[in-house]
Enzyme design. Structure first.
Site, PDB file in Angstrom:
ATOM      1  N   ASP A  68       0.841  -1.205   0.000  1.00 21.69           N
ATOM      2  CA  ASP A  68       0.000   0.000   0.000  1.00 21.69           C
ATOM      3  C   ASP A  68       0.872   1.248   0.000  1.00 21.69           C
ATOM      4  OD1 ASP A  68       0.902  -0.418   2.604  1.00 21.69           O
ATOM      5  OD2 ASP A  68      -1.058  -0.972   3.372  1.00 21.69           O
ATOM      6  N   ASP A 137      -7.781  -2.693  14.379  1.00 21.70           N
ATOM      7  CA  ASP A 137      -9.204  -2.775  14.020  1.00 21.70           C
ATOM      8  C   ASP A 137      -9.481  -3.918  13.033  1.00 21.70           C
ATOM      9  OD1 ASP A 137      -8.046  -1.803  11.713  1.00 21.70           O
ATOM     10  OD2 ASP A 137      -9.255   0.012  11.588  1.00 21.70           O
ATOM     11  N   HIS A 139      -7.851  -4.429  10.195  1.00 21.72           N
ATOM     12  CA  HIS A 139      -7.586  -4.147   8.780  1.00 21.72           C
ATOM     13  C   HIS A 139      -6.406  -4.971   8.265  1.00 21.72           C
ATOM     14  CE1 HIS A 139      -4.862  -0.465   9.882  1.00 21.72           C
ATOM     15  NE2 HIS A 139      -4.088  -1.487   9.576  1.00 21.72           N
ATOM     16  N   GLU A 144      -9.867  -1.220   5.422  1.00 19.95           N
ATOM     17  CA  GLU A 144     -10.476  -0.981   6.727  1.00 19.95           C
ATOM     18  C   GLU A 144     -11.773  -1.787   6.858  1.00 19.95           C
ATOM     19  OE1 GLU A 144      -8.811   0.374   8.898  1.00 19.95           O
ATOM     20  OE2 GLU A 144      -7.940   2.310   8.371  1.00 19.95           O
TER      21      GLU A 144
HETATM   22  P1  PGA Z   1       1.919  -2.113  12.621  1.00 20.89           P
HETATM   23  O1  PGA Z   1       0.744  -1.947  11.562  1.00 20.89           O
HETATM   24  O2  PGA Z   1       2.767  -3.222  12.120  1.00 20.89           O
HETATM   25  O3  PGA Z   1       2.634  -0.806  12.618  1.00 20.89           O
HETATM   26  O4  PGA Z   1       1.267  -2.421  13.917  1.00 20.89           O
HETATM   27  C1  PGA Z   1       0.110  -3.063  11.034  1.00 20.89           C
HETATM   28  C2  PGA Z   1      -1.033  -2.645  10.149  1.00 20.89           C
HETATM   29  O5  PGA Z   1      -1.556  -1.538  10.331  1.00 20.89           O
HETATM   30  O6  PGA Z   1      -1.420  -3.418   9.275  1.00 20.89           O
END
Ligand code: PGA
Length: 261
Positions: A68, A137, A139, A144
């Site tokens: 992304d 959350d 995602h 999302e």
């Molecule tokens: P993080 O993010 O590895 O910084 O916890 C993971 C994500 O948002 O998919």
């Protein structure tokens, strides 16, 4: 889905690096799918350490695709995912910028940026192993809650929770972009092997929902249940909400030596 409860983030990094290396050894022109965020950093450091010690495979023919990208950051911004992946992994592995692709957020044609990215992935023959993190959350990439389980690469709006979670990488919450380009859940499902890493207590509930809950757009990471080859590497905190934790431990302890991941 193979759920592997491990003892620490360090153990996860060793196993995850071994998985990526095995793919590249088997297929020197492998296509790697790379995630950003904090979670994969120990794995990337492990890969770099092994590479510098000449213990890893050659990455000379490898191609990478980022999961992304933020929309709206100036080109070359340190928190852009293109810059982050180069800094944290691909530069150190000697993978040139021409072989590290990401969704193009600066395109005048944002509406077709997703389509162009999908075409690029297809032209490379698809992704052999996709590294993934999970949001608090639920995602997956920047899909999302509410994202279609069949979605393709496209522009998305971040939730307030995700922007708050990511504010630590920026000077302030206001600097976190509101929009992103992200591989869709349908895109991610086309990678041949999905490698999800989760560490820390803040990921425990989302991980349990993804692995043991119903398949639902309300927990985008639950889409992993539809893929035939998924490995989930968890530290004790991220595994702490799983109902079947004891069973996953038994399965991993009894894993045949020949099997691999
Ligand atoms: P993080 O993010 O590895 O910084 O916890 C993971 C994500 O948002 O998919």
């Amino acid at each position: 889905m193979e759920v592997v409860p491990l003892g620490s983030a360090g153990q996860i990094a060793a196993v995850a690096a071994g998985i990526v290396e095995a793919v590249v050894r088997r297929k020197p022109a492998a296509v790697l799918g790379l995630a950003t965020g904090s979670t994969p950093l120990p794995t990337y450091r492990e890969l770099l350490g092994r590479h510098k010690a000449a213990l890893g495979p050659s990455y000379a023919a490898v191609t990478c695709f980022n999961l992304d990208e933020y929309v709206g950051l100036p080109v070359g911004h340190q928190q852009s995912y293109r810059a982050t992946i180069a800094r944290e992994l691909t530069d150190g592995l000697g993978i040139g910028a021409d072989r590290v692709h990401g969704p193009n957020p600066s395109s005048d044609d944002l509406p077709i940026a997703g389509e162009c990215y999908e075409a690029l992935i297809a032209a490379a023959g698809g992704i052999d192993v996709q590294v993934l993190g999970i949001g608090s959350d639920g995602h997956l990439a920047f899909n999302e809650p509410g994202s279609s389980l069949a979605s393709r690469t496209r522009i998305k709006t971040l939730t307030a929770q995700t922007r708050e979670d990511n504010a630590r990488f920026f000077g302030s919450l206001d600097e976190v972009p509101t929009h992103v380009l992200t591989q869709g859940l349908g895109t991610i499902l086309e990678a041949r092997h999905l490698l999800l890493i989760a560490t820390g207590e803040t990921k425990a509930d989302a991980t349990a929902a993804a692995v043991e809950g119903p398949v639902s757009a309300s927990c985008p990471a639950s889409v992993l249940q539809l893929h035939p080859h998924v490995t989930v590497l968890l530290d004790p905190a991220a595994a702490s909400s799983l109902d079947r934790l004891a069973h996953y431990r038994e399965v991993y302890c009894a894993k045949p030596a020949w099997q691999g991941f």
